[in-house]
Design an enzyme around this catalytic site. Structure first.
Site, mmCIF file in Angstrom:
data_model
loop_
_atom_site.group_PDB
_atom_site.id
_atom_site.type_symbol
_atom_site.label_atom_id
_atom_site.label_comp_id
_atom_site.label_asym_id
_atom_site.label_seq_id
_atom_site.Cartn_x
_atom_site.Cartn_y
_atom_site.Cartn_z
ATOM 1 N N GLU A 71 -3.883 -0.929 -8.729
ATOM 2 C CA GLU A 71 -4.817 -1.293 -7.656
ATOM 3 C C GLU A 71 -5.822 -0.188 -7.366
ATOM 4 O O GLU A 71 -6.988 -0.461 -7.088
ATOM 5 C CB GLU A 71 -4.055 -1.635 -6.378
ATOM 6 C CG GLU A 71 -4.992 -2.024 -5.242
ATOM 7 C CD GLU A 71 -4.290 -2.545 -4.012
ATOM 8 O OE1 GLU A 71 -4.961 -3.176 -3.180
ATOM 9 O OE2 GLU A 71 -3.081 -2.325 -3.882
ATOM 10 N N ASP A 89 1.265 -1.803 -8.236
ATOM 11 C CA ASP A 89 0.697 -1.693 -6.896
ATOM 12 C C ASP A 89 1.551 -0.658 -6.160
ATOM 13 O O ASP A 89 2.723 -0.913 -5.872
ATOM 14 C CB ASP A 89 0.739 -3.036 -6.166
ATOM 15 C CG ASP A 89 -0.104 -3.031 -4.898
ATOM 16 O OD1 ASP A 89 -0.403 -1.935 -4.395
ATOM 17 O OD2 ASP A 89 -0.457 -4.126 -4.406
ATOM 18 N N ILE A 91 1.504 0.608 -3.086
ATOM 19 C CA ILE A 91 1.937 0.136 -1.765
ATOM 20 C C ILE A 91 1.332 -1.242 -1.558
ATOM 21 O O ILE A 91 0.148 -1.375 -1.252
ATOM 22 C CB ILE A 91 1.493 1.088 -0.635
ATOM 23 C CG1 ILE A 91 2.087 2.489 -0.837
ATOM 24 C CG2 ILE A 91 1.927 0.524 0.715
ATOM 25 C CD1 ILE A 91 1.678 3.486 0.240
ATOM 26 N N ASP A 92 2.136 -2.265 -1.763
ATOM 27 C CA ASP A 92 1.685 -3.632 -1.507
ATOM 28 C C ASP A 92 2.027 -3.968 -0.061
ATOM 29 O O ASP A 92 3.195 -4.056 0.301
ATOM 30 C CB ASP A 92 2.382 -4.613 -2.454
ATOM 31 C CG ASP A 92 1.834 -6.013 -2.282
ATOM 32 O OD1 ASP A 92 0.604 -6.182 -2.349
ATOM 33 O OD2 ASP A 92 2.635 -6.942 -2.042
ATOM 34 N N THR A 94 -0.386 -2.491 2.563
ATOM 35 C CA THR A 94 -0.843 -1.234 3.170
ATOM 36 C C THR A 94 -1.026 -1.353 4.680
ATOM 37 O O THR A 94 -0.709 -0.422 5.425
ATOM 38 C CB THR A 94 -2.158 -0.772 2.510
ATOM 39 O OG1 THR A 94 -1.938 -0.577 1.112
ATOM 40 C CG2 THR A 94 -2.658 0.528 3.121
ATOM 41 N N ASP A 217 -0.634 -7.779 -7.466
ATOM 42 C CA ASP A 217 0.088 -8.368 -6.343
ATOM 43 C C ASP A 217 1.234 -9.265 -6.810
ATOM 44 O O ASP A 217 2.284 -9.324 -6.174
ATOM 45 C CB ASP A 217 -0.858 -9.197 -5.470
ATOM 46 C CG ASP A 217 -1.938 -8.376 -4.805
ATOM 47 O OD1 ASP A 217 -1.617 -7.276 -4.317
ATOM 48 O OD2 ASP A 217 -3.102 -8.823 -4.765
#
Length: 276
Positions: A71, A89, A91-92, A94, A217
């Site tokens: 990302e 990702d 930190i999916d 945030t 994601d």
């Protein structure tokens, strides 16, 4: 691909997810900067970038000939030029990380020539590791996950981000999903697509629908849901891509056809209005 290589990929993905989660928890206790991407609701922190850099460096130390699609775009190469691609990702969720300090996750997937091999979604705040390897099933903290319960659509607990999507209003999907909310048992929104898909695999949610997600994601969640026996496609029923944006529908297979029929969308509906 050899079984030994597949095992090595899984073990590295698990290691990266756990170390990334531990790093995010440590940084969460310290001051960090928050920036806007496209709007006040689309956030990125210095922690996102640091965690992705850590994961990328760890992967490349072990597999320097692999590509990475992340990302935060910290990988210098062109992901399209690699047969084996890690989709990550850091930190999916945030916004949840910034505001709630829960309901965020690390998502790591490995694809080879478009085929999903390994998927890992780690929730560091609860120390829950969801993972799957192609042909070997899905697990939560080493306990097998299998969607064997027969669920009717009216009994289902669904999760969706459609209500907050402007394009959904243009297409009219928001109205369809609002009617759907009155038919099913309930609707939820956690704010982390990877975690929501992992919850589908675990049976905590029965289905998840989104109009537009990035590959990072859904890359890992897709593999976990499928290995748990669930169905994952676009909202129109087409196969998901592995390296670009797409709509997503993931659910218990018992009501997949009924859910898709209820949404009643075509490829033209999505394409004409800019959705994928």
């Amino acid at each position: 691909m050899q079984a030994s290589t597949l095992t090595a990929l899984k073990e590295l993905a698990l290691h990266c997810a756990r170390s990334a989660g531990e790093l995010s928890l440590a940084r969460m206790k310290q001051p960090f900067t928050v920036e806007y991407k496209t709007s006040a609701s689309d956030l990125v922190t210095a922690v996102d970038k640091e965690v992705e850099k850590h994961v990328v460096e760890t992967i490349l130390r072990h597999f320097p000939d692999h590509g990475i699609l992340g990302e935060e775009s910290t990988f210098a190469g062109d992901p399209r030029q690699f047969d084996t691609l890690w989709v990550i990702d850091p930190i999916d969720g945030t916004t949840n990380f910034v505001h709630q300090q829960i309901n965020f996750s690390v998502s790591i997937a490995v694809y080879h020539k478009g085929e999903g091999l390994v998927g890992v979604v780690y929730d560091p705040s609860r120390d829950e590791m969801f993972y799957a390897t192609k042909g070997e099933g899905a697990y939560l903290n080493d306990q097998p996950l299998r969607l064997e319960r027969q669920v009717k659509l009216e009994e289902a607990l669904l999760c969706t981000s459609v209500f907050w999507n402007k394009r959904a209003e243009q297409i009219g999907i928001d109205l369809i999903v609002k009617k759907l909310a009155g038919k099913v048992r309930g609707m939820r929104l956690l704010g982390s697509a990877a975690l929501e898909m992992a919850y589908v695999a675990a049976g905590r949610l029965d289905g998840y629908v989104s109009l537009s997600l990035n590959a990072w994601d859904f890359g890992a969640g897709r593999i976990i849901v499928e290995e748990a026996g669930g169905r994952v496609t676009t909202m129109t029923g087409s196969p998901l891509p592995f390296d670009r944006k797409s709509s997503v529908m993931a659910c218990n297979p018992a009501f997949y056809e009924e859910l898709q029929h209820y949404l009643n969308l075509t490829e033209n509906d999505m394409a004409d209005n800019g959705a994928t």
